[in-house]
Design an enzyme around this catalytic site. Structure first.
Site, PDB file in Angstrom:
ATOM      1  N   LYS A  66      14.637  10.332  -7.548  1.00 15.62           N
ATOM      2  CA  LYS A  66      14.992   9.605  -6.334  1.00 15.62           C
ATOM      3  C   LYS A  66      16.473   9.235  -6.368  1.00 15.62           C
ATOM      4  CE  LYS A  66      12.971   5.966  -3.448  1.00 15.62           C
ATOM      5  NZ  LYS A  66      11.923   4.927  -3.395  1.00 15.62           N
ATOM      6  N   GLU A 106      -4.236  -0.753   0.923  1.00 10.89           N
ATOM      7  CA  GLU A 106      -4.524  -1.976   1.663  1.00 10.89           C
ATOM      8  C   GLU A 106      -6.012  -2.298   1.714  1.00 10.89           C
ATOM      9  OE1 GLU A 106      -0.581  -0.427   2.961  1.00 10.89           O
ATOM     10  OE2 GLU A 106      -2.575   0.466   2.752  1.00 10.89           O
ATOM     11  N   ARG A 128      -4.749  -0.733   8.440  1.00 12.77           N
ATOM     12  CA  ARG A 128      -5.416   0.254   7.591  1.00 12.77           C
ATOM     13  C   ARG A 128      -6.642  -0.328   6.883  1.00 12.77           C
ATOM     14  NH1 ARG A 128      -1.465   4.283   5.641  1.00 12.77           N
ATOM     15  NH2 ARG A 128      -2.198   4.044   3.506  1.00 12.77           N
TER      16      ARG A 128
END
Length: 720
Positions: A364, A450, A478
């Site tokens: 990253k 979640e 969600r």
């Protein structure tokens, strides 16, 4: 890395030496991948000068570790669409990747946006568009925040200066924006499900295109990704999953001391190396034999496959992905263009069926020194100086509501050891990284999960703990079934802190908290509240901590507080549940605001007062239970009641209207008008532009007052 070569005597297994044996000549096909771990120690600045890369002189730097001026991009300047890449040599593709990386850095430095994730997939993006034929072949970028290189290569480079701005490019993939965006994203872990649906749809229509899902190791922590892989293994449709493994959750999950690795056991399991076209074809031959002969041959075929894998990766067990039915290849150096292209070509050209997972290891922030060293801080950035990496964050006299929430929760936890905090891979985004530092044993990052977060919190509540579940309003969508079935139905005292409520600016409709009041206030046992300012937020955190016989929730916006005095020691005082307040006494018209909309009501009242009318402004505080006494009083003492909220139809205003209708308050002369978000999605843009489009600015509220009173001239004057 040694390359294993072997042959298998199929006669000894009782199988004729036909196509099976022919397809098993591995020595000419096994891929020899260079050891990419040595790359971690090279000097990034020297890398910029290597042959075939961006060639701007380092003397152009005024200071810092990167270029102050945009380097030339002669090759990228010739690429408008993926078709223009097809005849490039390997050397040119590497140069294209370096120019593309530089282009991303300088574009994002002027607009802000997701930087680190896009820099990490530059080579992968170039390789994918070189090997596959989009838009006929479908690329699905999970989350979509890493799609900037994809956007640049698919005809949108000239629009990059408009990224995340009003009427500009979205920060995520978006079907309405380009035919190259096969699926709209913004939330994580949806790509494999959508790709599988596309693959099955393709098969049913008799088409032959490829479908490729690119998903990060962070997104792999979500249950939906496993549900999709499980179904993909069963349906056996031909599709490709690229696992982008950057050893970090590709969201701003971080402690105050740096990034946090992916949660769970997955990260420790991503370490297999297998890539062989003949082996895949052998597997398919074995499948065919099983279908045709059945019986003991099924066991034989399984042994052949298992033995072949064992010979390639001696002593290793099959991966989780193989157990789910995906053929595993990797890990592959995600910054080695030659390896990426070779393997993607192999996967594309092999005439077999079934899902394949290619495990690609990336870094990253690759190629930008500041992002490499602090991937969490350069995940999402404000405008910045490319040379020094310094971000131009606007100074403010107040802190964000997110930080105020964290301070309030820490103060409550200091006084009550039963308080715990849960977030779904969003420690930085929710402010709970501060809570983690103070209470490392009472803060739980459950990954991008979640649904699990909510039921995990319910379990904690069953044991007498006081869980605060901090989840963005749009992300809590969600886990709605868990909120209903596991929390509200059982009346468990889970507290939901819903950040990013209302419109959120540049992130657009995927992240806007438009629906939480509607979907939470309809639940029978839920206490639903919203603060008008940061001091009220402290009090509502204290209120939620005190409510221990039912679930509760409170919403708060993105952005900073308005500067009101905070309670002493950051310790809020519990509010009387279901009790609002009058902020300004007036006549004829009552503005009943909910949450952050109260501030616009006060601003509207100030505008109206300049024209000679003083109106009443009330802060409801609670949507459920409503302050019925307050509403009844306002309705009986005013000609007009206007409810104002930064939420969808069906929210606070609907609850007020329901009560007023049942109470007979609408049977007389009082007029009621609701101001809510319009019944459409509001696209990304500047917050002021979004509020104007929604019709919720102070001017819109004031104009509504005059229109209801029949004073259209004054309304027009206000809006002008």
């Amino acid at each position: 890395m040694a390359v294993t070569t072997f042959s298998l005597n199929t006669h000894s297994l009782g199988v004729p030496p036909t196509d099976l044996q022919k397809s098993f000549s591995l020595s000419s096909h096994l891929l020899h991948l260079a050891d990419f771990h040595c790359a971690k120690s090279h000097n990034r600045l020297l890398k910029l000068k290597r042959k075939g890369c961006v060639t701007a002189s380092l003397s152009e730097q005024d200071q810092g570790e990167y270029y102050a001026q945009r380097p030339p991009t002669p090759l990228l300047d010739t690429i408008n669409y993926p078709l223009h890449m097809k005849n490039l040599s390997s050397k040119e593709l590497k140069q294209l990747a370096d120019e593309l990386r530089s282009d991303i850095i300088f574009h994002v430095s002027k607009t802000g946006g997701h930087l680190g994730s896009s820099l990490g997939v530059v080579e992968l993006t170039v390789a994918l568009h070189y090997v596959f034929n989009c838009p006929q072949d479908k690329l699905l970028w999970d989350v979509g925040h890493q799609s900037y290189p994809h956007k640049i290569l698919t005809g949108r480079r000239d629009k990059m200066p408009t990224l995340r701005q009003t009427d500009g490019l979205s920060g995520f993939t978006k079907r309405a924006e380009s035919e190259y965006d096969a699926f709209g994203t913004g939330h994580s872990s949806t790509s494999i499900s959508a790709a599988l649906g596309m693959a099955v749809g393709r098969d049913l229509k008799g088409r032959k295109n490829n479908v490729i899902a690119i998903i990060g190791d962070g997104a792999m922590t979500a249950g939906q990704a496993y549900e999709a892989m499980n179904n993909a293994g069963y349906l056996d449709s031909d599709m490709i999953v690229i696992l982008n493994d950057n050893k970090q959750v590709s969201l701003p999950t971080a402690s105050l001391d740096g990034p946090i690795p992916p949660v769970g056991a997955l990260s420790s399991a991503l370490s297999r190396l297998q890539s062989s076209r003949p082996l895949r074809e052998l597997r398919e031959v074995a499948k065919g034999m099983t279908k045709q002969i059945g019986g003991s041959v099924h066991e034989l075929a399984a042994k052949v496959d298992e033995y072949a894998r064992g010979m390639i990766s001696v002593g290793s067990k099959s991966t989780l992905f193989e157990e789910l039915g995906l053929y595993y290849i990797g890990p592959v150096d995600g910054h080695n263009m030659d390896d990426l292209i070779t393997i993607l070509k192999e996967v594309k050209s092999t005439k077999t069926t079934g899902p394949v997972l290619v495990h690609v290891v990336t870094e990253k922030g690759r190629g930008y020194p500041y992002a490499e060293r602090a991937a969490d801080k350069y995940h999402g950035v404000a405008k910045f100086d490319p040379a020094t990496g310094k971000q131009f964050k606007s100074s403010a006299s107040t802190q964000s509501y997110t930080n105020y929430f964290a301070q309030a929760l820490i103060a409550e936890a200091e006084a009550d050891q039963d308080i715990v905090a849960i977030h779904a891979a969003m420690g930085g985004g929710t402010g709970l990284n501060y809570f983690l530092r103070r209470f490392p044993d009472r803060c739980f990052d459950v990954g991008i999960a979640e649904q699990h977060a909510v039921t995990f919190a319910a379990g904690l509540a069953c044991e007498g703990m006081k869980p605060f579940c901090a989840i963005y309003s749009s992300f809590l969508q969600r886990a709605y079934d868990q909120v209903i079935h596991d929390v509200d139905l059982q009346k468990l005292p889970v507290r939901f802190a819903m950040d990013r409520a209302g419109l959120v600016g540049a992130d657009g409709p995927t992240h806007s908290g438009s629906f939480d009041v509607t979907y939470m206030a309809c639940l029978p046992n839920m206490v639903v509240m919203a603060p008008a300012d940061e001091a009220e937020l402290f009090h509502m955190v204290a209120t939620a901590a005190a409510i221990d016989d039912r679930p509760s929730c409170f919403r708060y916006p993105r952005g900073n507080g308005i500067g009101v005095p905070l309670p002493p020691g950051n310790k809020g005082i519990p509010l009387e549940v279901g009790k609002g307040r009058i902020l300004m006494e007036g006549e004829r018209v009552a503005l009943l605001g909910y949450g952050s909309a109260v501030q616009n009501c006060l601003a509207a009242a100030s505008l109206i007062e300049r024209h000679g009318l003083r109106v009443t402004v009330a802060d409801a505080r609670f949507c459920k239970p409503l302050d019925r006494t307050l509403i009844r009083s306002l309705a009986k003492s005013h000609e007009v009641v206007i409810t104002v909220e930064e939420g969808s139809i069906g929210g606070f205003g609907s609850h007020v209207a329901q009560f007023m209708a049942l109470d007979g308050l609408l049977d007389g002369s009082v007029k009621w008008r609701p101001l809510v978000l319009p019944d459409r999605y509001i696209e990304h843009g500047a917050p002021a532009d979004q509020m104007a489009e929604a019709g919720l600015t102070a001017s819109h509220i004031a104009a509504t007052v005059y229109n209801v009173l029949g004073k259209t001239r004054e309304a027009l004057e206000i809006m002008s």
